[in-house]
Design a protein around this motif. Sequence first.
Motif, PDB file in Angstrom:
ATOM      1  N   ASP A   1      19.281 -34.783  40.784  1.00 35.19           N
ATOM      2  CA  ASP A   1      20.194 -35.725  40.144  1.00 35.19           C
ATOM      3  C   ASP A   1      20.241 -37.074  40.847  1.00 35.19           C
ATOM      4  OD1 ASP A   1      21.607 -35.155  42.446  1.00 35.19           O
ATOM      5  OD2 ASP A   1      23.215 -34.063  41.438  1.00 35.19           O
ATOM      6  N   GLY A   2      19.555 -37.205  42.006  1.00 34.78           N
ATOM      7  CA  GLY A   2      19.512 -38.477  42.712  1.00 34.78           C
ATOM      8  C   GLY A   2      20.819 -38.909  43.331  1.00 34.78           C
ATOM      9  N   VAL A   3      21.759 -37.993  43.483  1.00 31.50           N
ATOM     10  CA  VAL A   3      23.072 -38.328  44.045  1.00 31.50           C
ATOM     11  C   VAL A   3      23.033 -38.164  45.570  1.00 31.50           C
ATOM     12  CG1 VAL A   3      25.506 -37.671  44.136  1.00 31.50           C
ATOM     13  CG2 VAL A   3      24.281 -37.638  41.952  1.00 31.50           C
ATOM     14  N   PRO A   4      23.438 -39.178  46.326  1.00 25.23           N
ATOM     15  CA  PRO A   4      23.479 -39.037  47.793  1.00 25.23           C
ATOM     16  C   PRO A   4      24.570 -38.059  48.217  1.00 25.23           C
ATOM     17  CG  PRO A   4      24.372 -41.152  47.129  1.00 25.23           C
ATOM     18  CD  PRO A   4      23.825 -40.531  45.886  1.00 25.23           C
ATOM     19  N   ARG A   5      24.265 -37.229  49.198  1.00 21.86           N
ATOM     20  CA  ARG A   5      25.224 -36.246  49.698  1.00 21.86           C
ATOM     21  C   ARG A   5      25.120 -36.156  51.212  1.00 21.86           C
ATOM     22  NH1 ARG A   5      23.351 -33.961  44.886  1.00 21.86           N
ATOM     23  NH2 ARG A   5      25.011 -33.312  43.432  1.00 21.86           N
ATOM     24  N   TYR A   6      26.234 -35.794  51.843  1.00 26.75           N
ATOM     25  CA  TYR A   6      26.214 -35.508  53.271  1.00 26.75           C
ATOM     26  C   TYR A   6      25.627 -34.116  53.506  1.00 26.75           C
ATOM     27  CZ  TYR A   6      29.633 -39.344  53.482  1.00 26.75           C
ATOM     28  OH  TYR A   6      30.269 -40.548  53.365  1.00 26.75           O
ATOM     29  N   VAL A   7      25.020 -33.914  54.658  1.00 24.14           N
ATOM     30  CA  VAL A   7      24.588 -32.585  55.072  1.00 24.14           C
ATOM     31  C   VAL A   7      25.844 -31.734  55.276  1.00 24.14           C
ATOM     32  CG1 VAL A   7      23.382 -31.263  56.861  1.00 24.14           C
ATOM     33  CG2 VAL A   7      22.548 -33.538  56.200  1.00 24.14           C
ATOM     34  N   PRO A   8      25.915 -30.512  54.717  1.00 22.13           N
ATOM     35  CA  PRO A   8      27.146 -29.709  54.826  1.00 22.13           C
ATOM     36  C   PRO A   8      27.295 -29.047  56.196  1.00 22.13           C
ATOM     37  CG  PRO A   8      25.504 -28.512  53.575  1.00 22.13           C
ATOM     38  CD  PRO A   8      24.909 -29.869  53.842  1.00 22.13           C
ATOM     39  N   ASN A   9      27.309 -29.868  57.210  1.00 23.69           N
ATOM     40  CA  ASN A   9      27.407 -29.415  58.594  1.00 23.69           C
ATOM     41  C   ASN A   9      27.772 -30.645  59.426  1.00 23.69           C
ATOM     42  OD1 ASN A   9      25.553 -29.379  61.300  1.00 23.69           O
ATOM     43  ND2 ASN A   9      26.385 -27.344  60.923  1.00 23.69           N
ATOM     44  N   ALA A  10      28.546 -30.452  60.484  1.00 22.37           N
ATOM     45  CA  ALA A  10      28.888 -31.583  61.356  1.00 22.37           C
ATOM     46  C   ALA A  10      27.681 -31.900  62.240  1.00 22.37           C
ATOM     47  CB  ALA A  10      30.115 -31.263  62.189  1.00 22.37           C
ATOM     48  N   LEU A  11      26.616 -32.288  61.587  1.00 18.05           N
ATOM     49  CA  LEU A  11      25.320 -32.496  62.219  1.00 18.05           C
ATOM     50  C   LEU A  11      25.377 -33.557  63.317  1.00 18.05           C
ATOM     51  CD1 LEU A  11      22.225 -31.673  61.668  1.00 18.05           C
ATOM     52  CD2 LEU A  11      22.111 -33.854  60.454  1.00 18.05           C
ATOM     53  N   VAL A  12      26.021 -34.671  63.003  1.00 16.08           N
ATOM     54  CA  VAL A  12      26.077 -35.782  63.959  1.00 16.08           C
ATOM     55  C   VAL A  12      26.855 -35.370  65.205  1.00 16.08           C
ATOM     56  CG1 VAL A  12      26.910 -38.133  64.340  1.00 16.08           C
ATOM     57  CG2 VAL A  12      25.839 -37.524  62.159  1.00 16.08           C
ATOM     58  N   ASP A  13      28.029 -34.790  65.004  1.00 17.36           N
ATOM     59  CA  ASP A  13      28.856 -34.400  66.141  1.00 17.36           C
ATOM     60  C   ASP A  13      28.093 -33.463  67.078  1.00 17.36           C
ATOM     61  OD1 ASP A  13      31.017 -35.867  65.349  1.00 17.36           O
ATOM     62  OD2 ASP A  13      32.112 -34.199  64.459  1.00 17.36           O
ATOM     63  N   ARG A  14      27.353 -32.536  66.532  1.00 13.52           N
ATOM     64  CA  ARG A  14      26.676 -31.544  67.363  1.00 13.52           C
ATOM     65  C   ARG A  14      25.430 -32.133  68.035  1.00 13.52           C
ATOM     66  NH1 ARG A  14      29.197 -26.759  66.829  1.00 13.52           N
ATOM     67  NH2 ARG A  14      30.573 -26.552  65.021  1.00 13.52           N
ATOM     68  N   ILE A  15      24.685 -32.959  67.328  1.00 13.09           N
ATOM     69  CA  ILE A  15      23.508 -33.589  67.935  1.00 13.09           C
ATOM     70  C   ILE A  15      23.923 -34.538  69.058  1.00 13.09           C
ATOM     71  CG2 ILE A  15      21.650 -35.265  67.520  1.00 13.09           C
ATOM     72  CD1 ILE A  15      21.381 -33.945  64.713  1.00 13.09           C
ATOM     73  N   VAL A  16      24.943 -35.356  68.797  1.00 16.64           N
ATOM     74  CA  VAL A  16      25.397 -36.293  69.820  1.00 16.64           C
ATOM     75  C   VAL A  16      26.031 -35.524  70.983  1.00 16.64           C
ATOM     76  CG1 VAL A  16      26.866 -38.280  70.317  1.00 16.64           C
ATOM     77  CG2 VAL A  16      25.690 -38.124  68.114  1.00 16.64           C
ATOM     78  N   GLY A  17      26.743 -34.434  70.676  1.00 17.23           N
ATOM     79  CA  GLY A  17      27.304 -33.607  71.732  1.00 17.23           C
ATOM     80  C   GLY A  17      26.240 -33.037  72.644  1.00 17.23           C
ATOM     81  N   LEU A  18      25.149 -32.532  72.058  1.00 15.24           N
ATOM     82  CA  LEU A  18      24.055 -31.995  72.872  1.00 15.24           C
ATOM     83  C   LEU A  18      23.349 -33.101  73.648  1.00 15.24           C
ATOM     84  CD1 LEU A  18      22.512 -29.338  70.459  1.00 15.24           C
ATOM     85  CD2 LEU A  18      23.897 -28.930  72.500  1.00 15.24           C
ATOM     86  N   THR A  19      23.235 -34.284  73.043  1.00 16.75           N
ATOM     87  CA  THR A  19      22.661 -35.423  73.756  1.00 16.75           C
ATOM     88  C   THR A  19      23.519 -35.762  74.971  1.00 16.75           C
ATOM     89  OG1 THR A  19      21.742 -36.291  71.688  1.00 16.75           O
ATOM     90  CG2 THR A  19      21.918 -37.827  73.534  1.00 16.75           C
ATOM     91  N   ALA A  20      24.832 -35.665  74.804  1.00 12.51           N
ATOM     92  CA  ALA A  20      25.745 -35.933  75.915  1.00 12.51           C
ATOM     93  C   ALA A  20      25.557 -34.927  77.043  1.00 12.51           C
ATOM     94  CB  ALA A  20      27.190 -35.906  75.423  1.00 12.51           C
TER      95      ALA A  20
END
Length: 401
Positions: free
Chosen positions: A157-176
């Motif tokens: 349908d070409g509709v933008p959606r967020y990934v259904p997971n707190a992906l950013v929080d966890r990736i940045v947390g692991l980077t930290a």
Amino acid sequence: MGPLNGIKVIDMTTVLMGPYATQALGDYGADVIKVESPDGDVTRQIGPTRHPGMGPVFLNTNRSKRSICLDLKKPAGRDAVLRLIRTADVLVYNVRPQAMARLQLGYDVVAKINPRLIYAGVFGFGQDGPYAAKPAYDDLIQGATALPALMAQTSEDGVPRYVPNALVDRIVGLTAVGAICASLVHRDRTGQGQRVDIPMFETMASFVMGDHMGGLTYDPPLDKGGYARHLSRDRRPYKTSDGYICVIVYNDKQWESFFAATGRADLRDDPRFASFAGRAGNIDHVYAELARILETKSTAEWMDILTHADIPVMPMHDLESLLSDPHMVATDRFPVVDHPTEGKIRSMKVSANWSETPVETPRLAPRLGEHSAEVLREAGYSGDEIAAMVRDGVTRTAASR
């Protein structure tokens, strides 16, 4: 005991990104002291609970920690956290640096009382750009780093959606976690602590563009960017005759095995399938044909055929079936344990294993202020002083609640 045994961490984080990082440090053996406001971390309220303030998001992001309740807006609360900082190795916070400065807990202040301290901030944006003071959340950073736009390219349908997971929080947390451990190595070599910033926007921009920079790598650009295989609409779990299955046929050896296992020797002579370059240049056609083939048999049949052919294949789990995956069961990844107040809960084992410093069963997530008196006593406060702090609302203990 864990590889970080002996490291003391003051955890001034809330919600998910910071707590996920400090939980990992605690899992690895550090003594993590979670400093909570009188209202507690807001994630205590998320999800179904047996008792107020002990929701599943909190339980699964705050194990391996002790909880002390301090009102940092009161002078005595700020004095208490400064006393904790004096003997700490690491301080982690995830509010904007401007908020730490307003609390008079900026790096310029704490470095004077503890020059060996690693002062780690996980927040939205680097402090040398125009977004320095902007608030940030996982959804916002997903959008700002093109993830919904990429999702739209692959959806029907070409509709933008967020990934259904707190992906950013966890990736940045692991980077930290990596940045903090690297800073500890430097501190042990030189004796000098330092401030380390781990911004969400910059971290995720590199994470996404590492795959999708494409022709934008070059100046002038060769194309508009994007990794074609990741953006193919048929790169997805494939429908079988009775369900779905996850398959990736990637290198030449795997495709040869796939031709033999499926009786599709005809594809071997098709230039779109015959080489890695041919498949890469025609990935949409290749994945569409793979989808058509996999619809012809059941999931169980394909699992057997592809496993015997040594072709990478996995079932498509949902949240419940993942818990009963035979590998997860055999390795006891989600053990049921007895929480002191919540009864039987499903925990999650630490995924890393060390030969010389194995981690023990983690401390389960604490009640709000469960360790306030214990931590304050360790910092040198007397029983009468702690009682006065409880009376004045500077701290709360599990008993006082």
